[in-house]
Design an enzyme around this catalytic site. Structure first.
Site, mmCIF file in Angstrom:
data_model
loop_
_atom_site.group_PDB
_atom_site.id
_atom_site.type_symbol
_atom_site.label_atom_id
_atom_site.label_comp_id
_atom_site.label_asym_id
_atom_site.label_seq_id
_atom_site.Cartn_x
_atom_site.Cartn_y
_atom_site.Cartn_z
ATOM 1 N N GLY A 14 0.824 -1.219 0.000
ATOM 2 C CA GLY A 14 0.000 0.000 0.000
ATOM 3 C C GLY A 14 0.847 1.253 0.000
ATOM 4 O O GLY A 14 0.593 2.181 0.764
ATOM 5 N N ALA A 15 1.853 1.274 -0.890
ATOM 6 C CA ALA A 15 2.825 2.378 -0.838
ATOM 7 C C ALA A 15 2.519 3.507 -1.825
ATOM 8 O O ALA A 15 3.233 4.496 -1.852
ATOM 9 C CB ALA A 15 4.232 1.841 -1.099
ATOM 10 N N ARG A 17 0.034 5.648 -1.903
ATOM 11 C CA ARG A 17 -0.521 6.872 -1.296
ATOM 12 C C ARG A 17 -0.257 6.866 0.205
ATOM 13 O O ARG A 17 0.152 5.866 0.773
ATOM 14 C CB ARG A 17 -2.047 6.912 -1.491
ATOM 15 N N ASP A 65 -3.413 -7.394 -4.827
ATOM 16 C CA ASP A 65 -4.389 -7.301 -3.731
ATOM 17 C C ASP A 65 -3.905 -8.236 -2.625
ATOM 18 O O ASP A 65 -3.957 -9.465 -2.797
ATOM 19 C CB ASP A 65 -5.773 -7.716 -4.260
ATOM 20 N N ASN A 92 1.956 -2.291 5.482
ATOM 21 C CA ASN A 92 1.281 -0.998 5.684
ATOM 22 C C ASN A 92 -0.133 -0.979 5.115
ATOM 23 O O ASN A 92 -1.006 -0.331 5.680
ATOM 24 C CB ASN A 92 2.112 0.111 5.031
ATOM 25 N N TYR A 167 -12.340 -2.870 12.301
ATOM 26 C CA TYR A 167 -11.018 -2.243 12.154
ATOM 27 C C TYR A 167 -10.192 -2.449 13.424
ATOM 28 O O TYR A 167 -9.017 -2.818 13.368
ATOM 29 C CB TYR A 167 -11.201 -0.750 11.860
ATOM 30 N N ALA A 170 -9.049 -6.066 13.780
ATOM 31 C CA ALA A 170 -7.975 -6.384 12.833
ATOM 32 C C ALA A 170 -6.638 -5.816 13.328
ATOM 33 O O ALA A 170 -5.602 -6.494 13.268
ATOM 34 C CB ALA A 170 -8.307 -5.813 11.449
ATOM 35 N N LYS A 171 -6.656 -4.589 13.842
ATOM 36 C CA LYS A 171 -5.401 -3.976 14.302
ATOM 37 C C LYS A 171 -4.884 -4.663 15.569
ATOM 38 O O LYS A 171 -3.678 -4.812 15.747
ATOM 39 C CB LYS A 171 -5.605 -2.474 14.529
ATOM 40 N N ILE A 200 -3.360 10.346 11.330
ATOM 41 C CA ILE A 200 -2.426 10.806 10.298
ATOM 42 C C ILE A 200 -3.228 11.374 9.121
ATOM 43 O O ILE A 200 -4.242 10.783 8.722
ATOM 44 C CB ILE A 200 -1.539 9.628 9.802
HETATM 45 P P1 NAP Z 1 -4.791 5.373 2.513
HETATM 46 O O1 NAP Z 1 -4.302 6.761 2.310
HETATM 47 O O2 NAP Z 1 -6.223 5.064 2.313
HETATM 48 O O3 NAP Z 1 -3.888 4.399 1.610
HETATM 49 C C1 NAP Z 1 -4.102 3.026 1.669
HETATM 50 C C2 NAP Z 1 -3.082 2.293 0.829
HETATM 51 O O4 NAP Z 1 -3.321 0.890 0.962
HETATM 52 C C3 NAP Z 1 -3.192 2.621 -0.653
HETATM 53 O O5 NAP Z 1 -1.890 2.655 -1.199
HETATM 54 C C4 NAP Z 1 -3.987 1.444 -1.208
HETATM 55 O O6 NAP Z 1 -3.709 1.148 -2.575
HETATM 56 C C5 NAP Z 1 -3.477 0.314 -0.323
HETATM 57 N N1 NAP Z 1 -4.402 -0.821 -0.282
HETATM 58 C C6 NAP Z 1 -5.717 -0.822 0.086
HETATM 59 N N2 NAP Z 1 -6.226 -2.067 -0.048
HETATM 60 C C7 NAP Z 1 -5.219 -2.857 -0.502
HETATM 61 C C8 NAP Z 1 -5.125 -4.217 -0.873
HETATM 62 N N3 NAP Z 1 -6.175 -5.047 -0.789
HETATM 63 N N4 NAP Z 1 -3.944 -4.688 -1.331
HETATM 64 C C9 NAP Z 1 -2.860 -3.859 -1.434
HETATM 65 N N5 NAP Z 1 -2.902 -2.569 -1.115
HETATM 66 C C10 NAP Z 1 -4.061 -2.066 -0.656
HETATM 67 O O7 NAP Z 1 -4.468 4.873 4.004
HETATM 68 P P2 NAP Z 1 -3.365 5.376 5.066
HETATM 69 O O8 NAP Z 1 -4.013 6.356 5.953
HETATM 70 O O9 NAP Z 1 -2.121 5.725 4.359
HETATM 71 O O10 NAP Z 1 -3.181 4.038 5.905
HETATM 72 C C11 NAP Z 1 -2.082 3.164 5.731
HETATM 73 C C12 NAP Z 1 -2.036 2.188 6.896
HETATM 74 O O11 NAP Z 1 -1.902 2.929 8.116
HETATM 75 C C13 NAP Z 1 -3.316 1.365 7.058
HETATM 76 O O12 NAP Z 1 -2.979 0.079 7.496
HETATM 77 C C14 NAP Z 1 -4.073 2.107 8.142
HETATM 78 O O13 NAP Z 1 -4.957 1.261 8.822
HETATM 79 C C15 NAP Z 1 -2.935 2.570 9.000
HETATM 80 N N6 NAP Z 1 -3.245 3.724 9.857
HETATM 81 C C16 NAP Z 1 -3.719 4.892 9.344
HETATM 82 C C17 NAP Z 1 -3.972 5.962 10.192
HETATM 83 C C18 NAP Z 1 -4.476 7.286 9.701
HETATM 84 O O14 NAP Z 1 -4.881 8.110 10.542
HETATM 85 N N7 NAP Z 1 -4.450 7.578 8.409
HETATM 86 C C19 NAP Z 1 -3.763 5.819 11.568
HETATM 87 C C20 NAP Z 1 -3.269 4.616 12.061
HETATM 88 C C21 NAP Z 1 -3.009 3.579 11.195
HETATM 89 P P3 NAP Z 1 -4.371 2.024 -3.784
HETATM 90 O O15 NAP Z 1 -3.671 3.351 -3.729
HETATM 91 O O16 NAP Z 1 -4.055 1.250 -4.999
HETATM 92 O O17 NAP Z 1 -5.834 2.134 -3.473
#
Ligand code: NAP
Length: 263
Positions: A14-15, A17, A65, A92, A167, A170-171, A200
């Site tokens: 998931g790199a 974005r 995926d 990630n 969610y 899972a975490k 974030i």
């Molecule tokens: P995001 O901006 O929505 O980006 C998600 C990324 O995961 C995207 O690159 C997406 O790919 C990829 N992805 C989604 N489903 C996937 C799949 N089935 N297979 C492979 N890649 C997949 O999310 P984020 O905020 O950066 O979150 C990244 C991680 O940090 C997640 O695990 C999230 O739970 C965790 N997190 C986030 C926050 C927060 O506040 N944002 C806080 C704590 C933890 P595409 O670009 O191709 O869609």
């Protein structure tokens, strides 16, 4: 094979974005070759690749995926085809629930989707990559980085949000996964770490921006600002530099102090 001997190789799921992109860019600054995995947004992944190259790293993009076994295997094969080894795995990729629903009402469809991507995917990807890393360690190649695994969990691993139980579950599972693989892989000198980000600023939190703006203003956590993908990326690079050689299963809070209990 050639690039693996000049650059450490990191596979970041998931790199394209968000946080994953922040991690990829920070690793690129250390000179890593980064396998930029994405699910559907090829444009974002290409953009990330350009940023990685600009930051001094190398990279390749791989659509996969992580919820699907055949995609996970292809992701590993394509990583090895490109670079010959995997020195660091960063789990990630993750999604929020499609719909936030109360614990008493939430359905199985959302649960299955979310667990598939956020827990089952990283669990079996780690199993597969760990076997590859063990082979690398056994081959005795001293020129590669000591293999490392990093799981991006969340403050949701221990914070109950009753409108997104799937969610949180899972975490919490991913947090236990960190301990399990840390215990199992220590004999191979493969350390496993967990990073628990707080709130974030990414696409994932875009829809709840006003809510969190207000929470920040009201002091929901001591460091009164949003977290940024770079904050998480910098924690990952400390691990990549092997700054914690006698620590495994360790949890790093990147949350502005959210985990503190204050009176
Ligand atoms: P995001 O901006 O929505 O980006 C998600 C990324 O995961 C995207 O690159 C997406 O790919 C990829 N992805 C989604 N489903 C996937 C799949 N089935 N297979 C492979 N890649 C997949 O999310 P984020 O905020 O950066 O979150 C990244 C991680 O940090 C997640 O695990 C999230 O739970 C965790 N997190 C986030 C926050 C927060 O506040 N944002 C806080 C704590 C933890 P595409 O670009 O191709 O869609």
């Amino acid at each position: 094979m050639s690039q693996s001997r000049t650059r450490p190789v990191s596979l970041v799921t998931g790199a394209g974005r968000g946080i994953g992109r922040g991690i990829a860019i920070e690793l690129a600054k250390l000179g890593h070759a980064v396998v930029i995995n994405y699910a559907g947004n090829a444009g974002a992944a290409e953009e990330c690749l350009q940023m990685v190259q600009h930051a001094g790293g190398a990279g390749t993009t791989v659509q996969a995926d992580i919820a699907k076994a055949e995609d996970r295997e292809r992701l590993v094969q394509e990583s090895l085809k490109a670079y010959g080894c995997i020195d660091m795995l960063v789990n990630n990729a993750g999604v929020a629930p499609s719909v936030r629903a109360d614990l008493l009402e939430a359905g199985e469809e959302s649960f299955d989707r979310l667990i598939g991507i956020n827990l089952k995917g990283p669990y079996f990807l780690t199993q597969r990559v760990a076997k590859q890393m063990i082979e690398q360690v056994k081959s005795g190649d001293q020129s590669t980085l000591k293999p490392r695994i990093v799981n991006i969990t969340s403050i949701s691993a221990y914070t109950a949000s009753v409108n997104r139980g799937d969610y949180c579950v899972a975490k919490a599972g991913l947090a236990m996964m960190t301990k399990l693989f840390a215990a199992r892989l220590a004999e191979y000198n493969i350390n496993v770490y967990e990073i628990q980000p707080g709130v974030i600023e990414t696409d994932m939190t875009e829809g709840v921006k006003e809510k969190y703006d207000a929470l920040i203003a009201n002091g929901a956590w001591p460091i009164k600002r949003w977290g940024y993908p770079e904050d998480v990326g910098r924690a990952v690079t400390a691990i990549a530099r092997d700054d914690f050689p006698f620590s495994t299963g360790e949890v790093f809070n990147v949350d502005g102090g959210f985990h503190l209990r204050t009176l």
